[in-house]
Design a protein around this motif. Structure first.
Motif, mmCIF file in Angstrom:
data_model
loop_
_atom_site.group_PDB
_atom_site.id
_atom_site.type_symbol
_atom_site.label_atom_id
_atom_site.label_comp_id
_atom_site.label_asym_id
_atom_site.label_seq_id
_atom_site.Cartn_x
_atom_site.Cartn_y
_atom_site.Cartn_z
ATOM 1 N N MET A 42 43.498 42.317 39.480
ATOM 2 C CA MET A 42 42.395 43.232 39.205
ATOM 3 C C MET A 42 41.976 43.178 37.739
ATOM 4 N N VAL A 43 42.952 43.056 36.823
ATOM 5 C CA VAL A 43 42.629 42.982 35.400
ATOM 6 C C VAL A 43 41.818 41.730 35.100
ATOM 7 N N THR A 44 42.235 40.594 35.646
ATOM 8 C CA THR A 44 41.496 39.360 35.367
ATOM 9 C C THR A 44 40.142 39.350 36.079
ATOM 10 N N LEU A 45 40.031 40.041 37.229
ATOM 11 C CA LEU A 45 38.729 40.153 37.885
ATOM 12 C C LEU A 45 37.747 40.905 36.993
ATOM 13 N N GLY A 46 38.177 42.041 36.453
ATOM 14 C CA GLY A 46 37.316 42.771 35.528
ATOM 15 C C GLY A 46 37.019 41.974 34.280
ATOM 16 N N GLY A 47 38.035 41.244 33.786
ATOM 17 C CA GLY A 47 37.854 40.445 32.586
ATOM 18 C C GLY A 47 36.836 39.336 32.765
ATOM 19 N N VAL A 48 36.894 38.638 33.899
ATOM 20 C CA VAL A 48 35.985 37.514 34.092
ATOM 21 C C VAL A 48 34.550 37.998 34.312
ATOM 22 N N LEU A 49 34.378 39.135 34.968
ATOM 23 C CA LEU A 49 33.024 39.677 35.124
ATOM 24 C C LEU A 49 32.424 40.025 33.760
ATOM 25 N N ALA A 50 33.246 40.625 32.902
ATOM 26 C CA ALA A 50 32.771 40.966 31.559
ATOM 27 C C ALA A 50 32.460 39.704 30.747
ATOM 28 N N LEU A 51 33.307 38.684 30.873
ATOM 29 C CA LEU A 51 33.106 37.451 30.115
ATOM 30 C C LEU A 51 31.836 36.720 30.545
ATOM 31 N N TYR A 52 31.613 36.631 31.847
ATOM 32 C CA TYR A 52 30.407 35.957 32.326
ATOM 33 C C TYR A 52 29.148 36.718 31.905
ATOM 34 N N SER A 53 29.219 38.042 31.969
ATOM 35 C CA SER A 53 28.059 38.834 31.557
ATOM 36 C C SER A 53 27.771 38.641 30.074
ATOM 37 N N ALA A 54 28.827 38.657 29.251
ATOM 38 C CA ALA A 54 28.648 38.467 27.815
ATOM 39 C C ALA A 54 28.108 37.070 27.510
ATOM 40 N N ALA A 55 28.655 36.052 28.195
ATOM 41 C CA ALA A 55 28.201 34.681 27.955
ATOM 42 C C ALA A 55 26.734 34.506 28.336
ATOM 43 N N THR A 56 26.338 35.128 29.453
ATOM 44 C CA THR A 56 24.943 35.023 29.877
ATOM 45 C C THR A 56 24.011 35.746 28.907
ATOM 46 N N SER A 57 24.463 36.897 28.385
ATOM 47 C CA SER A 57 23.635 37.633 27.422
ATOM 48 C C SER A 57 23.456 36.860 26.127
ATOM 49 N N ILE A 58 24.505 36.181 25.693
ATOM 50 C CA ILE A 58 24.455 35.458 24.419
ATOM 51 C C ILE A 58 23.778 34.093 24.567
ATOM 52 N N LEU A 59 24.153 33.360 25.606
ATOM 53 C CA LEU A 59 23.695 31.983 25.761
ATOM 54 C C LEU A 59 22.473 31.844 26.656
ATOM 55 N N GLY A 60 22.237 32.861 27.500
ATOM 56 C CA GLY A 60 21.134 32.773 28.449
ATOM 57 C C GLY A 60 21.563 32.065 29.718
ATOM 58 N N PRO A 61 20.833 32.282 30.812
ATOM 59 C CA PRO A 61 21.222 31.695 32.101
ATOM 60 C C PRO A 61 20.720 30.272 32.319
ATOM 61 N N ASP A 62 19.925 29.757 31.393
ATOM 62 C CA ASP A 62 19.298 28.450 31.609
ATOM 63 C C ASP A 62 20.330 27.329 31.608
ATOM 64 N N ILE A 63 20.003 26.283 32.344
ATOM 65 C CA ILE A 63 20.857 25.099 32.391
ATOM 66 C C ILE A 63 20.651 24.273 31.123
ATOM 67 N N ARG A 64 21.747 23.908 30.488
ATOM 68 C CA ARG A 64 21.695 23.050 29.293
ATOM 69 C C ARG A 64 22.160 21.638 29.688
ATOM 70 N N ARG A 65 21.772 20.669 28.871
ATOM 71 C CA ARG A 65 22.140 19.286 29.173
ATOM 72 C C ARG A 65 22.709 18.610 27.934
ATOM 73 N N LEU A 66 23.691 17.759 28.151
ATOM 74 C CA LEU A 66 24.270 16.979 27.074
ATOM 75 C C LEU A 66 23.262 15.944 26.579
ATOM 76 N N PRO A 67 23.417 15.450 25.363
ATOM 77 C CA PRO A 67 22.479 14.438 24.852
ATOM 78 C C PRO A 67 22.395 13.234 25.783
ATOM 79 N N PRO A 68 21.188 12.741 26.044
ATOM 80 C CA PRO A 68 21.029 11.648 27.017
ATOM 81 C C PRO A 68 21.709 10.351 26.598
ATOM 82 N N ASP A 69 21.890 10.144 25.272
ATOM 83 C CA ASP A 69 22.501 8.910 24.806
ATOM 84 C C ASP A 69 23.994 9.058 24.542
ATOM 85 N N LEU A 70 24.603 10.131 25.075
ATOM 86 C CA LEU A 70 26.019 10.374 24.814
ATOM 87 C C LEU A 70 26.890 9.296 25.444
ATOM 88 N N VAL A 71 26.531 8.868 26.639
ATOM 89 C CA VAL A 71 27.249 7.811 27.350
ATOM 90 C C VAL A 71 26.229 6.775 27.784
#
Length: 293
Positions: free
Chosen positions: A97-126
């Motif tokens: 239960m503790v980790t369930l609450g923790g992961v919900l909070a972490l995902y919400s915080a990450a989405t608020s800070i980083l946004g929900p949009d899909i990001r992509r690695l540099p095309p010339d990385l590989v």
């Protein structure tokens, strides 16, 4: 067509196995289903995204740094959420239960800070080159995934089976109280197991992000279902079983998408989970626990 799909399935399954190895190691040693584990997967991918886009790292440098960064996140969250529960011998439901609450909070915080949009690695990385061997097409990114997974799995096996540290980890997994009485610092060992598990999850996030070129905060959430399937099918706490089950799941998903329908991949994974729980609850390679009154 069949052989190409088989190769693609093995390459995808190798990443699933890498993700699940850390999950099964954490459960096998610490006896906790840590639902924040999927967040380590996302954290590794975003660290690699920052390193490659902002710091100019190549993939060979970004992969280990991102994995260790995710490992550091795992240690911090383990100390914050679970260390006190271990000290007071709280029941397993408490940590769930503790980790369930923790992961919900972490995902919400990450989405608020980083946004929900899909990001992509540099095309010339590989390099985008592809190799054709016996009629089978394999890209450079796929070869990188296979090589990186093989190195990390081999290193984990060597650690667990060939070192005193691995012996201490296995002792803690079997009898944590007895391990403490024999002089093993179980607190530090728990932090080390969390770090190793976080590194494996973070590396898996980087490789999946590289394979599909799509990184977003909730990418670890979908992997958790596959992680549960792999550790249950392979046997709870069984590293060999997690490796084999991860490869099998990747192959089954690719064949389902190629010959049935791509939208049924998650349904097939859930169906496998249910069937194994019905027929062999200890998993294909796990040992049934006999309880005596």
């Amino acid at each position: 067509m069949f052989a190409q799909q088989l190769v693609n399935g093995v390459l995808l399954g190798a990443t699933y196995a890498l993700f699940a190895l850390g999950f099964t190691l954490m459960f096998g040693v610490l006896r906790v289903i840590n639902l924040t584990y999927g967040f380590y997967f996302s954290a590794g991918a975003f660290i690699a995204l920052f390193l490659t886009r902002q710091a100019g790292f190549g993939i060979w440098a970004a992969l280990p740094v991102a994995a260790m960064g995710a490992g550091a996140v795992a240690v911090a969250l383990d100390w914050l959420l679970l260390s006190r529960l271990r000290r007071v011998n709280a029941p397993e439901l408490s940590s769930l239960m503790v980790t369930l609450g923790g992961v919900l909070a972490l995902y919400s915080a990450a989405t608020s800070i980083l946004g929900p949009d899909i990001r992509r690695l540099p095309p010339d990385l590989v390099a985008s080159d592809a190799f054709v061997l016996a009629g089978l097409r394999v890209t450079t990114a796929q070869l990188l995934i296979l090589l990186a997974t093989a190195v990390m799995v081999g290193a984990l096996m060597a650690l667990m089976r060939g070192t005193r540290l691995g012996l201490a980890i296995r002792a803690m997994a079997e009898k944590p109280d007895a391990a403490g009485l024999m002089g093993i610092d179980t607190g530090r060992l728990a932090a080390l197991v969390s770090f190793i598990s976080g590194c494996l999850a973070g590396a898996g996030g980087v490789l999946i992000g590289l394979n599909f070129n799509a990184i977003h905060p909730y990418m670890g959430e979908a992997m958790m279902l596959r992680g549960f399937v792999v550790i249950i099918v392979g046997g709870l706490g069984d590293i060999r079983g997690a490796l084999i089950a991860g490869l099998l799941l990747g192959v089954i998903e690719v064949f389902t998408a190629g010959y049935v329908a791509s939208g049924l991949k998650e349904a097939v994974a859930f169906a496998i989970l249910v069937v194994v729980l019905w027929t062999r609850p200890s998993g294909l390679f796990g040992r049934a626990v006999v309880r005596r009154a």
